[in-house]
Design an enzyme around this catalytic site. Sequence first.
Site, PDB file in Angstrom:
ATOM      1  N   PHE A  73       0.830  -1.203   0.000  1.00  0.00           N
ATOM      2  CA  PHE A  73       0.000   0.000   0.000  1.00  0.00           C
ATOM      3  C   PHE A  73       0.867   1.258   0.000  1.00  0.00           C
ATOM      4  O   PHE A  73       0.473   2.297   0.538  1.00  0.00           O
ATOM      5  CB  PHE A  73      -0.958  -0.046   1.195  1.00  0.00           C
ATOM      6  CG  PHE A  73      -1.796  -1.306   1.203  1.00  0.00           C
ATOM      7  CD1 PHE A  73      -2.963  -1.364   0.463  1.00  0.00           C
ATOM      8  CD2 PHE A  73      -1.391  -2.437   1.893  1.00  0.00           C
ATOM      9  CE1 PHE A  73      -3.722  -2.527   0.425  1.00  0.00           C
ATOM     10  CE2 PHE A  73      -2.144  -3.604   1.861  1.00  0.00           C
ATOM     11  CZ  PHE A  73      -3.317  -3.652   1.121  1.00  0.00           C
ATOM     12  N   THR A 121      -4.866  -7.004  -6.170  1.00  0.00           N
ATOM     13  CA  THR A 121      -5.925  -6.179  -6.754  1.00  0.00           C
ATOM     14  C   THR A 121      -6.686  -6.895  -7.857  1.00  0.00           C
ATOM     15  O   THR A 121      -7.798  -6.519  -8.193  1.00  0.00           O
ATOM     16  CB  THR A 121      -5.298  -4.925  -7.363  1.00  0.00           C
ATOM     17  OG1 THR A 121      -4.193  -5.347  -8.182  1.00  0.00           O
ATOM     18  CG2 THR A 121      -4.784  -3.999  -6.286  1.00  0.00           C
ATOM     19  N   ARG A 170     -14.142   3.849 -17.260  1.00  0.00           N
ATOM     20  CA  ARG A 170     -14.608   2.485 -17.493  1.00  0.00           C
ATOM     21  C   ARG A 170     -14.011   1.535 -16.457  1.00  0.00           C
ATOM     22  O   ARG A 170     -12.847   1.669 -16.085  1.00  0.00           O
ATOM     23  CB  ARG A 170     -14.153   2.063 -18.872  1.00  0.00           C
ATOM     24  CG  ARG A 170     -14.767   0.785 -19.297  1.00  0.00           C
ATOM     25  CD  ARG A 170     -14.444   0.566 -20.749  1.00  0.00           C
ATOM     26  NE  ARG A 170     -15.156  -0.597 -21.213  1.00  0.00           N
ATOM     27  CZ  ARG A 170     -14.649  -1.464 -22.066  1.00  0.00           C
ATOM     28  NH1 ARG A 170     -13.454  -1.274 -22.554  1.00  0.00           N
ATOM     29  NH2 ARG A 170     -15.353  -2.488 -22.436  1.00  0.00           N
ATOM     30  N   LYS A 172     -16.065  -6.947 -10.477  1.00  0.00           N
ATOM     31  CA  LYS A 172     -15.922  -7.772  -9.281  1.00  0.00           C
ATOM     32  C   LYS A 172     -14.636  -7.415  -8.517  1.00  0.00           C
ATOM     33  O   LYS A 172     -14.681  -7.124  -7.312  1.00  0.00           O
ATOM     34  CB  LYS A 172     -15.892  -9.247  -9.681  1.00  0.00           C
ATOM     35  CG  LYS A 172     -16.009 -10.204  -8.520  1.00  0.00           C
ATOM     36  CD  LYS A 172     -15.887 -11.646  -9.014  1.00  0.00           C
ATOM     37  CE  LYS A 172     -16.985 -12.514  -8.436  1.00  0.00           C
ATOM     38  NZ  LYS A 172     -16.956 -13.872  -9.002  1.00  0.00           N
ATOM     39  N   THR A 173     -13.510  -7.421  -9.219  1.00  0.00           N
ATOM     40  CA  THR A 173     -12.255  -7.086  -8.529  1.00  0.00           C
ATOM     41  C   THR A 173     -12.247  -5.604  -8.133  1.00  0.00           C
ATOM     42  O   THR A 173     -11.711  -5.239  -7.092  1.00  0.00           O
ATOM     43  CB  THR A 173     -11.030  -7.420  -9.399  1.00  0.00           C
ATOM     44  OG1 THR A 173     -11.160  -6.786 -10.667  1.00  0.00           O
ATOM     45  CG2 THR A 173     -10.884  -8.916  -9.597  1.00  0.00           C
ATOM     46  N   GLY A 190      -7.749   5.071 -12.758  1.00  0.00           N
ATOM     47  CA  GLY A 190      -7.282   4.262 -11.620  1.00  0.00           C
ATOM     48  C   GLY A 190      -8.259   4.292 -10.459  1.00  0.00           C
ATOM     49  O   GLY A 190      -8.870   5.320 -10.168  1.00  0.00           O
ATOM     50  N   GLU A 218      -6.695   3.870  -5.161  1.00  0.00           N
ATOM     51  CA  GLU A 218      -6.646   4.732  -3.988  1.00  0.00           C
ATOM     52  C   GLU A 218      -7.934   5.512  -3.752  1.00  0.00           C
ATOM     53  O   GLU A 218      -8.075   6.209  -2.752  1.00  0.00           O
ATOM     54  CB  GLU A 218      -5.437   5.672  -4.105  1.00  0.00           C
ATOM     55  CG  GLU A 218      -4.177   4.891  -3.846  1.00  0.00           C
ATOM     56  CD  GLU A 218      -2.923   5.517  -4.417  1.00  0.00           C
ATOM     57  OE1 GLU A 218      -2.073   5.921  -3.625  1.00  0.00           O
ATOM     58  OE2 GLU A 218      -2.781   5.592  -5.642  1.00  0.00           O
TER      59      GLU A 218
HETATM   60 MO1  MOS Z   1       0.581   3.631  -3.510  1.00  0.00          MO
HETATM   61  S1  MOS Z   1       0.713   4.803  -1.836  1.00  0.00           S
HETATM   62  O1  MOS Z   1       1.516   4.228  -4.754  1.00  0.00           O
HETATM   63  O2  MOS Z   1       0.725   2.036  -3.012  1.00  0.00           O
END
Ligand code: MOS
Length: 715
Positions: A250, A478, A600, A605-606, A674, A677
Amino acid sequence: MTAQQTIPAGRGGIVGQPVSRVDGALKVSGRAPYAYEESDGGDPVYGFILGAAIARGKIAEMDVRQAAATPGVLLVMTHNNAPRQGAFEPEKVANVFARPRPELVSNEIHYYDQPIALVVATSFEGARSAAASIKVRYETKPGKFDLTAHLGEAYKPKIVNAGIETDTAHGDMEAAFAAAPVKLDQIYTCAYQSHVPMEPHACLAFWQGDELTVHTSTQSIGFCLSGLSATLTMPPEKIRVLSRYIGGGFGDKLIVHAETVLAALAAREVKRPVKLAFTRQQMFANTGHRPMFIQKVRLGANQDGRLTAIGHEVISQTAQYEEFAEQTAAFTRALYAAPNRVTRHRLVRLDMHRGEWMRAPGEAPGMLAIETAMDELAERLNLDPIELRIRNEPERDPELKVPFSKRNLIGCMREGARRFGWDKRNPKPGAVRDGRTLIGIGMAAAIRPNYMRPANAAVEIDRSGHVTARMNFTDIGTGAYTVMSQIVADTMGLPLDQVTVLLGDSRFPTTPGSVGSLGTGSVGTALYDACLALKAKIAETGFPSTAVPKLEATGKAEPTGDYKAYSQHTYGAHFAEVGVDMDTCEIRLRRMLGVFAAGRIFNPKTAHSQIIGGMIWGVGAALMEEAVVDSRFGHFVNHDLAEYHVPVHADIPNIDAVFLDEHDDKANPFGAKGIGELGICGSGAAVANAVYNATGVRSREFPITLDKLVPHLRI
Ligand code: MOS
């Protein structure tokens, strides 16, 4: 999924489907080994790291005789005999990821539990007990460990993380704030947080001649390789870094850490594979924490709820020996409209390990402050918190003055309000009860920048029509293996079982890794490009045959000009309902919903799993997570999962996440942004705002443990 949402390849069959993890069966049957479980290179021996028992000073004397004489001990390494390594010179090597990070090279102690010795033995227990027998005499110097006691020493870093400007100023913040008819001026404090991934930092290292192989737990093969090669002063071609299965990372698994450096050094000395891991307790000091933050937020508004002034000024902790400047106020530059605005970052050097990246560095603690402040302002204006945010929706990026690529924050708030039943919220705090439980509902907005980095990919097809893809990308849990398989399957027009994706090996084409929520978009684009090249090759030379048994192609991705011409972000709205016990002030989450607009979605699910993980971390930040520093000695007092509290299943009864249909054509060919985060951004503030709505007590100190409510509850 709408028709426009298919990728340009036009098949659009598997991308976007809730495909189960392709590595799921391996994971649940114990056949997806983590670094420490690998058995590569022959019979291993085991290391154990001894940490310093002081936070600042020098080692005056070390007696390792008993450790060295312990049966089974092969090596005791200290600053007296550690091999030469690249010098630690942060001022000379600007790239924090490529910086040499030598271990055991001096007798100076910079932080509590800093590695001061490594013992290698034929058993883990032998190494640990020998390490405990090492006698150390220290010359202790007084240290600074309390951020709040040293705020006067705050300085301005040249730049903050990710090359972001330290300060920004537009208009006249001071004058506008002074003149604003409705004002909020508050300080918010966020506690230190520790990384506690399921898999602690661990490494298996072995040498074959002058070539080194490390199986380690890293988010970025490239960062690990560059840091390790600089530290060991050897060319990267002579090092193979492998990280095939990873139990979470993380931000702690970005730079190379001591377990990998020391395992490599020791394996060369003892001429055996060496396994070395940080214990959970050691991770608190050694693998990067989220620093403590003190945030001053000023909001000035007209009576109609339009912001005239926004100020977000942050002070956080860094180390004496190396800087870490989190971009905590950076998102505020794009979130709400206001003609007059200031953001600032300042640091205080303490005698502690520097902070490191932790999921949504910047946004996670920053939004706890700003989105609580917006809730407070809404109450002063007697305005619904969603309506306040809608009234301050900017048409363009308020500081960069460029258009947003896609921005659907309002859609997230409206859809969330509808699904959650926001209209049933009583805005009067402390007004809703269920027996002896006070019930409250809160919301908060979320924003997170979308980035892209250069990436490469290679694919090949064999005579059976099976396609294998290779990238040095990582799957930190992930679903990267799965999503990359979907991209290949769609682009090549193959079923998933005709596709193999291989990741986590420095011999594969370079990618940024799982970093900054940009991995899937960047690497997926390179992979898509490689698949198109492979199809072109098939069209040109025909299908693989006896003469040519396989065809290969490579692809790459580069950020386009759209990353400068547009302000690119993902958005969300979090809704939380809590119950607070009227007698004990115990806070229980009752339900939670996040609605997101993130372009998109490759795999609902993931994506759902990942984003609710982030939301749950936000619950932890709001209510539980706090690494407590002993301000006399500089160590983290609670350094295991018994005393450092994170949410468990029983704490999270009912949580859901919804993605709005979106296609951001400025992001990449998929229209995807993305999400790694985004889940943690703002989620903690929604919980905190629900606690206020339940109790009428506003804690501005995170986490809101019950001791912060008990003295103030007046119901
Ligand atoms: Mo992140 S804080 O680039 O895992």
